[in-house]
Structure formats: C-alpha cells, structure tokens
Design a protein around this motif. Structure first.
Motif, short mmCIF file in Angstrom:
data_model
loop_
_atom_site.label_atom_id
_atom_site.label_comp_id
_atom_site.label_asym_id
_atom_site.label_seq_id
_atom_site.Cartn_x
_atom_site.Cartn_y
_atom_site.Cartn_z
N PHE A 115 38.73 56.85 41.59
CA PHE A 115 37.89 58.04 41.69
C PHE A 115 36.64 57.91 40.83
N ILE A 116 36.82 57.41 39.60
CA ILE A 116 35.68 57.25 38.68
C ILE A 116 34.71 56.21 39.23
N VAL A 117 35.24 55.11 39.76
CA VAL A 117 34.37 54.08 40.34
C VAL A 117 33.55 54.66 41.48
N TYR A 118 34.21 55.38 42.37
CA TYR A 118 33.49 55.95 43.51
C TYR A 118 32.48 57.00 43.05
N LEU A 119 32.81 57.75 42.02
CA LEU A 119 31.93 58.80 41.53
C LEU A 119 30.61 58.22 41.04
N PHE A 120 30.66 57.07 40.38
CA PHE A 120 29.47 56.49 39.79
C PHE A 120 28.69 55.59 40.75
N VAL A 121 29.32 55.11 41.79
CA VAL A 121 28.65 54.14 42.66
C VAL A 121 28.53 54.63 44.10
N SER A 122 28.81 55.90 44.36
CA SER A 122 28.74 56.40 45.74
C SER A 122 27.34 56.24 46.32
N LYS A 123 26.30 56.44 45.50
CA LYS A 123 24.94 56.28 46.00
C LYS A 123 24.66 54.84 46.40
N ARG A 124 25.25 53.89 45.67
CA ARG A 124 25.06 52.48 46.01
C ARG A 124 25.74 52.15 47.33
N ILE A 125 26.87 52.78 47.59
CA ILE A 125 27.57 52.54 48.85
C ILE A 125 26.71 52.98 50.02
N LEU A 185 30.12 45.79 49.13
CA LEU A 185 31.34 45.10 49.54
C LEU A 185 32.36 45.07 48.40
N THR A 186 31.89 44.81 47.19
CA THR A 186 32.79 44.77 46.04
C THR A 186 33.45 46.12 45.80
N ILE A 187 32.71 47.19 46.00
CA ILE A 187 33.26 48.53 45.82
C ILE A 187 34.36 48.79 46.85
N PHE A 188 34.08 48.44 48.11
CA PHE A 188 35.09 48.61 49.15
C PHE A 188 36.34 47.80 48.83
N ASN A 189 36.16 46.56 48.41
CA ASN A 189 37.30 45.72 48.08
C ASN A 189 38.07 46.26 46.88
N PHE A 190 37.34 46.78 45.89
CA PHE A 190 38.01 47.35 44.71
C PHE A 190 38.92 48.49 45.12
N LEU A 191 38.40 49.41 45.93
CA LEU A 191 39.20 50.55 46.35
C LEU A 191 40.40 50.12 47.18
N GLY A 192 40.20 49.11 48.03
CA GLY A 192 41.29 48.65 48.88
C GLY A 192 42.37 47.91 48.10
N VAL A 193 41.97 46.98 47.23
CA VAL A 193 42.94 46.18 46.49
C VAL A 193 43.66 47.04 45.44
N TRP A 194 42.94 47.93 44.78
CA TRP A 194 43.55 48.75 43.73
C TRP A 194 44.69 49.61 44.28
N ASN A 195 44.53 50.11 45.49
CA ASN A 195 45.54 50.99 46.08
C ASN A 195 46.45 50.28 47.07
N GLU A 196 46.34 48.96 47.19
CA GLU A 196 47.14 48.23 48.17
C GLU A 196 48.62 48.26 47.79
N TYR A 197 49.47 48.41 48.79
CA TYR A 197 50.91 48.56 48.53
C TYR A 197 51.76 47.55 49.32
#
Length: 276
Positions: free
Chosen positions: A255-265, A196-208
C-alpha cells in the motif's frame, strides 16, 4: 463553471461513495488490529486501550520478522532479475527488425495466457529432478521466468517509441550497441522500467501459489504463507486482534509503495501507449 460542476456531479457520486466505503473499511481494520478480541466482537474498538502487543507478538512469538525478510529478498531479487532479462529482449524486439521477430513477440504474448496451475506440476518435477527445491533461489528463479513474458510485452512499447536519433548520436560519439543501450536507451526508458518494477513488486510480494509449492518450510516461507499459518493458529485461539495485525503487516508495504509511486505508474503507462 457551476453548470459544468452540476453536470459532472453524477460521475463523482459513485466515486465519493466508493472512497468513503474504502476509508471506513480500512480504518476499521486498523482499529481492529489495535484492539482486543472482546472489543472487536462487542463493536467497541479500542475500548480496552491501544494494544500494540498484537504487533509485537507477531515478531516475538510468530517470527514474522524472518518471513518479512524472506519476502523482501524474493521481491527485490525477482524484480531486478526480471528487468535484467526482459529489458534486453524487449529492446531487440522493439528496435531491431529481423526475420521471425513477430513470431517471437507473439510467443511472449501467448506465454502470458498460460495459467500458473497448468505449469506448476511440471515445474515441481523439473526442480525436484535437478535437486533445486528448498532454497530461496528456486522461488526467485520461478518468479523471474513466469514474469518475463509480461515484462517483455510491457517494455517493447517503450523501446519502440524512443526515436532512432538517440542511438545515432551515441554511435557518432563512439558508443557501440551495448554501450548505447546501457548509457542512452535505458535512462530514456526509465519510466517504463520503474512502472514494470512496481507491477512486479506488487505481484511478487502478494504471491501465494508458487510459494506454497516451492517455499513451504520455515527457512524459505514468504509473508503470504506466514499469514495463512497465523490466521489458522489465531483462529483456534480466538486472537482476532492478532489476525488483523498480521493482515496489516502484509498489506502495508504494498500500500505504501503504491501510495508514493501511483503517479509514476500512470505516467509510465501513458508514455508506453504511444506506440505500444
């Protein structure tokens, strides 16, 4: 084995084509961010040498470091706040059966379907009336409130899949409901919370959209808003190398966050789908 490989070949061809396209496109953008505008338009990337100044100028002249720090604050505070609010609510809905629990769960699910543009004007009027505009805390609060419904929906499946024996064992050891939740249930539900934190990170970081309404000044501007301003300014001056460099600065953290935690997702979604 060879026959099986031949049978799977048609399925791998589109995947290989998509991967090659992505690598070429991503590589071209990286090279363009290190090239001059002349090199980009003459298709001779890095022809004038590596231009690290495209990146340094962003932080020295455009103050991108300030906006980068703002986005980090927004993202970290929002992700923590969402978990703090959504986890207890999801725990109650997933573990405790009470009258009206189904209705409450349905309300959270229904809230996920409300478009942001529909509530933007009421939210703006509310915060103006409360004199809470123009601060970082305002946008953090909005991110938390608008992402809690998905957080509750997502975590309810994880908490409902945890065996009751964990709480029974904690009760035997003298743990009350709150202590059992903090000491026992939360660690067991760690895969879901991380996902959930990963999803929120990606969403909030790119939110416009919300950032444009509630954080459109120098002190509170996010990296996404800064990118828009930089692209507009550099387009007028013809600094397209700087535009690609700014895009990379915004894109690389997620991109770096997703690269390292994609398996956890993937693992988190799989575990939560048992009863979710």
């Amino acid at each position: 084995m060879r026959k099986k490989g031949l049978q799977l070949l048609p399925a791998y061809v589109p995947l290989a084509a998509w991967l090659a396209f992505s690598v070429v496109l991503f590589g071209w953008v990286i090279l363009a961010s290190l090239s001059t505008t002349r090199d980009i338009f003459t298709n001779t990337l890095l022809g004038s040498g590596i231009q690290f100044s495209n990146y340094t100028d962003l932080f020295e002249q455009q103050e991108m470091g300030r906006y980068f720090l703002n986005s980090i604050i927004y993202t970290v505070a929002s992700c923590a706040g969402i978990v703090l609010v959504a986890a207890p609510a999801a725990y109650i809905l997933g573990r405790v059966k009470f009258k009206g629990s189904g209705l409450i769960h349905l309300m959270f699910v229904s809230a996920m379907s409300i478009p942001g543009i529909l509530i933007s004007i009421p939210l703006f009027s509310l915060f103006v009336g409360m004199k809470l505009t123009g601060s970082i805390a305002t946008l953090v609060l909005i991110y938390i409130c608008t992402n809690v419904p998905f957080g509750v929906f997502f975590l309810t499946g994880f908490f409902s899949s945890i065996p009751k024996e964990f709480e029974e064992s904690a009760a035997i050891d003298g743990c009350g409901p709150i202590k059992a939740f903090v000491k026992v249930i939360l660690p067991v539900a760690q895969p879901g919370i991380i996902t959930l934190t990963i999803f929120n990170f990606l969403g909030v970081w790119n939110e416009y959209f919300y950032a444009l309404i509630f954080a459109n000044d120098e002190g509170t501007r996010t990296l996404a808003l800064a990118l828009q301003s930089i692209v507009y300014g550099y387009s007028n001056t013809g600094n397209y190398g700087g535009i690609f460099a700014a895009c990379m600065v915004v894109f690389l953290p997620s991109f770096i966050v997703y690269l390292f935690v994609s398996k956890r997702i993937i693992a988190g979604i799989t575990i939560g789908s048992v009863k979710g």
